[in-house]
Motif scaffolding. Structure first.
Motif, PDB file in Angstrom:
ATOM      1  N   TYR A 185      46.125  39.000  41.371  1.00 30.51           N
ATOM      2  CA  TYR A 185      44.473  39.708  41.588  1.00 30.51           C
ATOM      3  C   TYR A 185      43.971  39.334  42.921  1.00 30.51           C
ATOM      4  CZ  TYR A 185      43.445  40.610  36.745  1.00 30.51           C
ATOM      5  OH  TYR A 185      44.235  41.170  35.702  1.00 30.51           O
ATOM      6  N   SER A 186      44.868  39.586  44.133  1.00 25.65           N
ATOM      7  CA  SER A 186      44.839  39.072  45.773  1.00 25.65           C
ATOM      8  C   SER A 186      44.089  40.286  46.029  1.00 25.65           C
ATOM      9  CB  SER A 186      45.651  38.844  46.108  1.00 25.65           C
ATOM     10  OG  SER A 186      46.558  40.171  46.285  1.00 25.65           O
ATOM     11  N   PHE A 187      43.592  41.226  45.480  1.00 21.35           N
ATOM     12  CA  PHE A 187      42.164  42.894  45.774  1.00 21.35           C
ATOM     13  C   PHE A 187      40.910  42.184  46.964  1.00 21.35           C
ATOM     14  CE2 PHE A 187      38.400  44.524  45.189  1.00 21.35           C
ATOM     15  CZ  PHE A 187      38.569  45.327  45.169  1.00 21.35           C
ATOM     16  N   HIS A 188      41.022  42.848  47.904  1.00 22.10           N
ATOM     17  CA  HIS A 188      40.088  42.233  48.300  1.00 22.10           C
ATOM     18  C   HIS A 188      39.380  43.168  49.126  1.00 22.10           C
ATOM     19  CE1 HIS A 188      43.309  41.335  51.114  1.00 22.10           C
ATOM     20  NE2 HIS A 188      42.424  41.800  51.944  1.00 22.10           N
ATOM     21  N   ASN A 189      37.805  43.147  49.098  1.00 25.13           N
ATOM     22  CA  ASN A 189      36.954  44.123  50.264  1.00 25.13           C
ATOM     23  C   ASN A 189      37.090  44.094  51.349  1.00 25.13           C
ATOM     24  OD1 ASN A 189      36.621  46.403  48.608  1.00 25.13           O
ATOM     25  ND2 ASN A 189      34.913  45.055  47.558  1.00 25.13           N
ATOM     26  N   SER A 190      36.792  44.130  53.062  1.00 23.88           N
ATOM     27  CA  SER A 190      36.870  43.830  54.322  1.00 23.88           C
ATOM     28  C   SER A 190      35.712  44.102  54.201  1.00 23.88           C
ATOM     29  CB  SER A 190      37.616  44.828  55.161  1.00 23.88           C
ATOM     30  OG  SER A 190      37.092  46.375  55.208  1.00 23.88           O
ATOM     31  N   GLN A 191      34.574  43.757  55.319  1.00 24.90           N
ATOM     32  CA  GLN A 191      33.125  44.046  56.121  1.00 24.90           C
ATOM     33  C   GLN A 191      32.990  45.444  55.516  1.00 24.90           C
ATOM     34  OE1 GLN A 191      31.213  41.950  56.078  1.00 24.90           O
ATOM     35  NE2 GLN A 191      29.266  43.381  55.421  1.00 24.90           N
ATOM     36  N   ARG A 192      33.570  46.211  56.407  1.00 24.90           N
ATOM     37  CA  ARG A 192      33.518  47.668  56.392  1.00 24.90           C
ATOM     38  C   ARG A 192      33.600  48.235  54.949  1.00 24.90           C
ATOM     39  NH1 ARG A 192      37.429  52.107  55.607  1.00 24.90           N
ATOM     40  NH2 ARG A 192      36.614  54.480  56.751  1.00 24.90           N
ATOM     41  N   ALA A 193      34.108  47.329  54.362  1.00 25.22           N
ATOM     42  CA  ALA A 193      34.834  48.470  52.608  1.00 25.22           C
ATOM     43  C   ALA A 193      33.190  48.244  51.999  1.00 25.22           C
ATOM     44  CB  ALA A 193      35.591  47.809  51.918  1.00 25.22           C
ATOM     45  N   THR A 207      30.644  51.089  35.607  1.00 26.74           N
ATOM     46  CA  THR A 207      30.626  49.706  34.231  1.00 26.74           C
ATOM     47  C   THR A 207      30.769  48.288  35.025  1.00 26.74           C
ATOM     48  OG1 THR A 207      31.165  49.378  32.285  1.00 26.74           O
ATOM     49  CG2 THR A 207      33.478  49.836  34.258  1.00 26.74           C
ATOM     50  N   MET A 208      31.249  47.579  34.129  1.00 25.33           N
ATOM     51  CA  MET A 208      31.404  46.622  34.837  1.00 25.33           C
ATOM     52  C   MET A 208      32.552  45.976  34.672  1.00 25.33           C
ATOM     53  SD  MET A 208      28.899  44.755  36.387  1.00 25.33           S
ATOM     54  CE  MET A 208      26.916  44.658  36.383  1.00 25.33           C
ATOM     55  N   THR A 209      33.260  45.267  35.577  1.00 32.81           N
ATOM     56  CA  THR A 209      35.272  44.834  34.542  1.00 32.81           C
ATOM     57  C   THR A 209      34.965  43.494  35.397  1.00 32.81           C
ATOM     58  OG1 THR A 209      35.735  46.860  35.298  1.00 32.81           O
ATOM     59  CG2 THR A 209      37.500  45.567  35.631  1.00 32.81           C
ATOM     60  N   VAL A 210      35.671  42.624  34.582  1.00 29.57           N
ATOM     61  CA  VAL A 210      35.810  41.389  35.190  1.00 29.57           C
ATOM     62  C   VAL A 210      37.297  41.333  35.901  1.00 29.57           C
ATOM     63  CG1 VAL A 210      36.284  39.133  34.393  1.00 29.57           C
ATOM     64  CG2 VAL A 210      34.516  39.735  33.203  1.00 29.57           C
ATOM     65  N   ASN A 211      37.601  40.335  36.933  1.00 29.14           N
ATOM     66  CA  ASN A 211      38.498  40.519  37.743  1.00 29.14           C
ATOM     67  C   ASN A 211      38.644  42.011  38.022  1.00 29.14           C
ATOM     68  OD1 ASN A 211      39.576  38.071  37.334  1.00 29.14           O
ATOM     69  ND2 ASN A 211      40.246  38.301  35.410  1.00 29.14           N
ATOM     70  N   PRO A 212      39.690  41.975  39.656  1.00 35.11           N
ATOM     71  CA  PRO A 212      39.388  43.285  39.785  1.00 35.11           C
ATOM     72  C   PRO A 212      40.444  44.469  39.331  1.00 35.11           C
ATOM     73  CG  PRO A 212      40.325  41.981  41.822  1.00 35.11           C
ATOM     74  CD  PRO A 212      39.523  41.504  39.915  1.00 35.11           C
ATOM     75  N   LEU A 213      40.698  44.650  38.223  1.00 32.87           N
ATOM     76  CA  LEU A 213      41.959  45.553  37.651  1.00 32.87           C
ATOM     77  C   LEU A 213      41.380  46.278  37.779  1.00 32.87           C
ATOM     78  CD1 LEU A 213      43.718  45.082  35.452  1.00 32.87           C
ATOM     79  CD2 LEU A 213      42.262  44.628  33.613  1.00 32.87           C
ATOM     80  N   LEU A 214      41.859  46.990  38.149  1.00 29.75           N
ATOM     81  CA  LEU A 214      42.148  49.050  37.932  1.00 29.75           C
ATOM     82  C   LEU A 214      42.279  49.445  36.782  1.00 29.75           C
ATOM     83  CD1 LEU A 214      43.616  50.009  41.179  1.00 29.75           C
ATOM     84  CD2 LEU A 214      41.019  50.085  40.426  1.00 29.75           C
ATOM     85  N   ASP A 215      43.193  49.137  36.060  1.00 29.16           N
ATOM     86  CA  ASP A 215      44.072  49.599  35.196  1.00 29.16           C
ATOM     87  C   ASP A 215      43.135  49.233  33.681  1.00 29.16           C
ATOM     88  OD1 ASP A 215      45.542  50.859  32.937  1.00 29.16           O
ATOM     89  OD2 ASP A 215      46.918  49.500  33.109  1.00 29.16           O
ATOM     90  N   PHE A 243      45.720  48.926  55.815  1.00 27.81           N
ATOM     91  CA  PHE A 243      45.801  48.711  54.741  1.00 27.81           C
ATOM     92  C   PHE A 243      45.798  48.171  54.084  1.00 27.81           C
ATOM     93  CE2 PHE A 243      47.114  53.431  56.071  1.00 27.81           C
ATOM     94  CZ  PHE A 243      46.258  53.845  55.204  1.00 27.81           C
ATOM     95  N   ASN A 244      45.545  47.876  53.451  1.00 23.27           N
ATOM     96  CA  ASN A 244      45.278  45.672  52.695  1.00 23.27           C
ATOM     97  C   ASN A 244      46.895  45.839  51.688  1.00 23.27           C
ATOM     98  OD1 ASN A 244      42.802  45.249  53.132  1.00 23.27           O
ATOM     99  ND2 ASN A 244      42.498  45.732  51.279  1.00 23.27           N
ATOM    100  N   THR A 245      47.879  44.069  52.194  1.00 23.28           N
ATOM    101  CA  THR A 245      48.651  44.267  50.904  1.00 23.28           C
ATOM    102  C   THR A 245      47.601  43.929  49.796  1.00 23.28           C
ATOM    103  OG1 THR A 245      50.062  43.984  52.647  1.00 23.28           O
ATOM    104  CG2 THR A 245      50.568  42.420  51.188  1.00 23.28           C
ATOM    105  N   GLU A 246      47.735  43.854  49.053  1.00 24.46           N
ATOM    106  CA  GLU A 246      47.045  42.968  47.342  1.00 24.46           C
ATOM    107  C   GLU A 246      47.672  43.668  46.950  1.00 24.46           C
ATOM    108  OE1 GLU A 246      42.876  44.157  48.842  1.00 24.46           O
ATOM    109  OE2 GLU A 246      43.729  46.646  48.592  1.00 24.46           O
ATOM    110  N   THR A 247      46.736  43.078  45.575  1.00 20.40           N
ATOM    111  CA  THR A 247      47.321  43.601  43.930  1.00 20.40           C
ATOM    112  C   THR A 247      45.557  43.362  42.756  1.00 20.40           C
ATOM    113  OG1 THR A 247      47.377  41.066  43.744  1.00 20.40           O
ATOM    114  CG2 THR A 247      49.239  42.231  43.974  1.00 20.40           C
ATOM    115  N   PHE A 248      46.160  44.462  42.504  1.00 15.24           N
ATOM    116  CA  PHE A 248      45.610  44.842  41.277  1.00 15.24           C
ATOM    117  C   PHE A 248      46.085  43.979  39.967  1.00 15.24           C
ATOM    118  CE2 PHE A 248      45.160  48.021  44.366  1.00 15.24           C
ATOM    119  CZ  PHE A 248      44.012  47.899  44.458  1.00 15.24           C
ATOM    120  N   ARG A 249      45.990  43.152  39.822  1.00 21.21           N
ATOM    121  CA  ARG A 249      47.012  42.263  38.848  1.00 21.21           C
ATOM    122  C   ARG A 249      47.313  40.225  38.681  1.00 21.21           C
ATOM    123  NH1 ARG A 249      50.869  46.107  36.066  1.00 21.21           N
ATOM    124  NH2 ARG A 249      49.415  47.659  36.410  1.00 21.21           N
TER     125      ARG A 249
END
Lengths: 355, 200
Positions: free
Chosen positions: A14-22, A227-235, A5-11
């Motif tokens: 924005y340290s969210f990232h996708n692994s090669q598997r993702a 849709t489209m989102t600037v920055n990996p913002l979930l909310d 499980f990634n340690t990451e943020t969605f705000r």
């Protein structure tokens, strides 16, 4: 299956990232080089191994971080989770569906032990262990819908079925594409979709509703939306639009590959057994443009879809102002070669980019 | 003339009709301002309703009270504002028996709020008649701070609670009895177009 499980943020940072598997299993939503609304339903009875379609409720590397983000959203605004009084039974139905599915499909992460109505639930990734009495609201720290959806990725709309319509009478909505549960709760299917352009005129909602009213227990369905989102913002909520809207203006030709994300919703539909309600999970997958174009077929196709999308849809999806910048970037990855039909990246048959 | 033909809009936006007399054991009529004219027209077409009618009227700045009273409803109440009248309205719904007919007329804000009360008391919204008269002003909810601004007649407008500049959507919540207001300058703070009267 081993899953880190990634340690990451969605705000904020924005340290969210996708692994090669993702990246490999991203649910790219375009099966051809153009896009128009369609009902596009299919059975949700598994899918290719390790794809996001394989399990009833996909758990991926973002699970723990997404649940932390949800808890933060709810701390700031408890109205993101609401259930009208007649929907409690449907909440128990949903809790059962998710606990049974996850404990069967991810036994290393989740365990459910049942002795009559006395249940014991273990959620290892989140460190939760609870004994409770099924159907007794006083034995859980939250209502049943809130309890289980604080532990499950994706937004959840729980729809009551009556008068040949579906009513948005309960939900957990913290990763939405700019709509407000607090405003829409209690609306019927046509009312909560009212702001969507073009699709009413095309009869999409009438056909979709007819399909959904007939979904049977044990025969769930699914579709994709995007849709489209600037920055990996979930909310990306309307509630906070006055705070995040400005982020759309931060795109530049240098940062667009990393900042601009394609936001895909895997929408699934399950009939619930006791309440006859329909639960509508909306699971959000985010992927940066630079990760998308790492698949040559997806890069070519995304350029063509964004380029040719009708103005109304680009405006509704909120990226009309940024479309020229997006196309400057994406067109570098479109050499005009044909693409294969279907959503899969088809790397074994796709030529690399011809520059 | 107090009537207005609303242009076609999205599916969540309420549509209004012309009040029709329906058979019933009792008739609850709630109106504000020019909504009185719709009740007067209804009573002209069906004078027999009034002996079983309870009229609740909020005049705002109009002068139809005497004319309404002259219709001789079984019960007549005039209140200074909707919030002053709402406890009485709740009580009437609580006491109502099967066969009550509900007629609402006047501004969208008045009809929406009374309809929402009726729904909470268990009435099906499709069984309640509504006729728009008078002001086109709307009851708006700020999606950001959740505050309600009454009688909004210009777009965009400033939220009376949080001060954000909001544009007026047609998206409508029956439960909240309000249209949705959304920040208009989020992507370009300070760039607020000149405010125009609704439907102008």
């Amino acid at each position: 299956m081993t899953l880190q499980f990634n340690t990451e943020t969605f705000r904020d940072d924005y340290s969210f990232h996708n692994s090669q598997r993702a990246i490999d299993r991203f649910p790219f939503p375009f099966h051809e080089d153009s896009y128009m609304y369609a009902v596009n339903m299919e059975r949700h009875q598994g899918g290719p191994a390790d794809s996001v379609y394989e399990k009833r409720f996909d758990v991926d590397e973002h699970y723990v971080a997404e649940m932390a983000d949800r808890a933060k959203v709810l701390d700031d605004d408890p109205l993101r989770c609401q259930s009208l009084p007649h929907m409690t039974l449907a909440g128990w139905d949903l809790l059962e569906l998710i606990m049974v599915s996850k404990s069967e499909e991810y036994p290393d992460f989740f365990e459910l032990h049942r002795e009559g109505r006395e249940w014991y639930w273990i959620n290892k990734p989140l460190g939760i262990e609870d004994h409770f009495t099924f159907m007794d609201d006083t034995t859980l720290p939250y209502g049943p819908m809130e309890y289980i959806t604080r532990q499950t990725q994706g937004d959840f709309c729980v729809l009551d079925q009556r008068e040949d319509n579906l009513w948005m009478d309960a939900g957990m909505v913290t990763t939405q594409a700019d709509w407000s549960l607090d405003f829409d709760i209690g609306m019927n299917f046509f009312e909560w979709h009212a702001p969507v352009p073009l699709a009413h005129e095309k009869g999409i909602f009438k056909r979709a509703l007819k399909f959904l009213l007939n979904i049977q227990q044990g025969a769930p369905a699914r579709r994709l939306n995007w849709t489209m989102t600037v920055n990996p913002l979930l909310d990306t909520s309307p509630e906070n639009y006055h705070k995040w809207g400005i982020q759309k203006t931060t795109l530049t030709s240098e940062n667009i590959g990393a900042k601009q994300h394609l936001r895909v919703e895997l929408q699934t539909f399950f009939r619930l057994p006791r309440s006859n309600a329909l639960v509508f999970p909306i699971r959000c997958y985010l992927m940066s443009f630079q990760d998308i174009v790492s698949k040559p077929k997806w890069g070519r196709r995304l350029n063509r879809v964004v380029r040719d999308l009708p103005e109304e849809l680009a405006a509704y999806k909120g990226f009309i102002a940024n479309r020229p910048l997006m196309l400057d970037y994406l067109s570098q990855f479109d050499d005009g070669l044909p693409t294969s039909f279907g959503v899969w990246p088809d790397e074994h048959i796709t030529p690399t980019l011809q520059r | 003339m107090s009537t207005f033909e609303f242009p076609p809009s999205i599916r969540s936006r309420p549509v209004y009709c012309v009040l029709q007399a329906r058979p019933g054991k009792a008739h609850l009529m709630i109106a504000d301002a020019e909504g009185a004219e719709a009740l007067i027209d209804l009573a002209l077409r069906a004078p027999e309703l009034m002996a079983k009618a309870h009229v609740i009227y909020i005049p705002k700045a109009t002068d139809f009270g005497a004319a309404l009273k002259a219709l001789n409803p079984a019960q007549y109440y005039e209140g200074p504002s909707y919030s002053a009248a709402v406890s009485r309205i709740k009580r009437v719904f609580l006491d109502a028996s099967m066969g009550l007919q509900i007629y609402l007329s006047g501004t969208e804000g008045l009809m929406g709020q009374a309809l929402s009360e009726a729904m909470q008391a268990g009435y099906d919204h499709t069984a309640i008649q509504t006729e728009h008269r008078g002001s086109l002003a709307r009851r708006m909810q700020c999606v950001h701070c959740k505050g309600i601004t009454e009688d909004v007649s210009n777009d965009p407008f400033q939220c009376s609670h949080c001060g954000l500049n909001l544009f007026v959507r047609d998206h409508y919540s029956r439960r909240l009895a309000a249209f949705q207001g959304v920040c208009i300058d989020a992507e370009e703070p300070g760039n607020v177009p000149p405010s125009k009267e609704l439907y102008s």
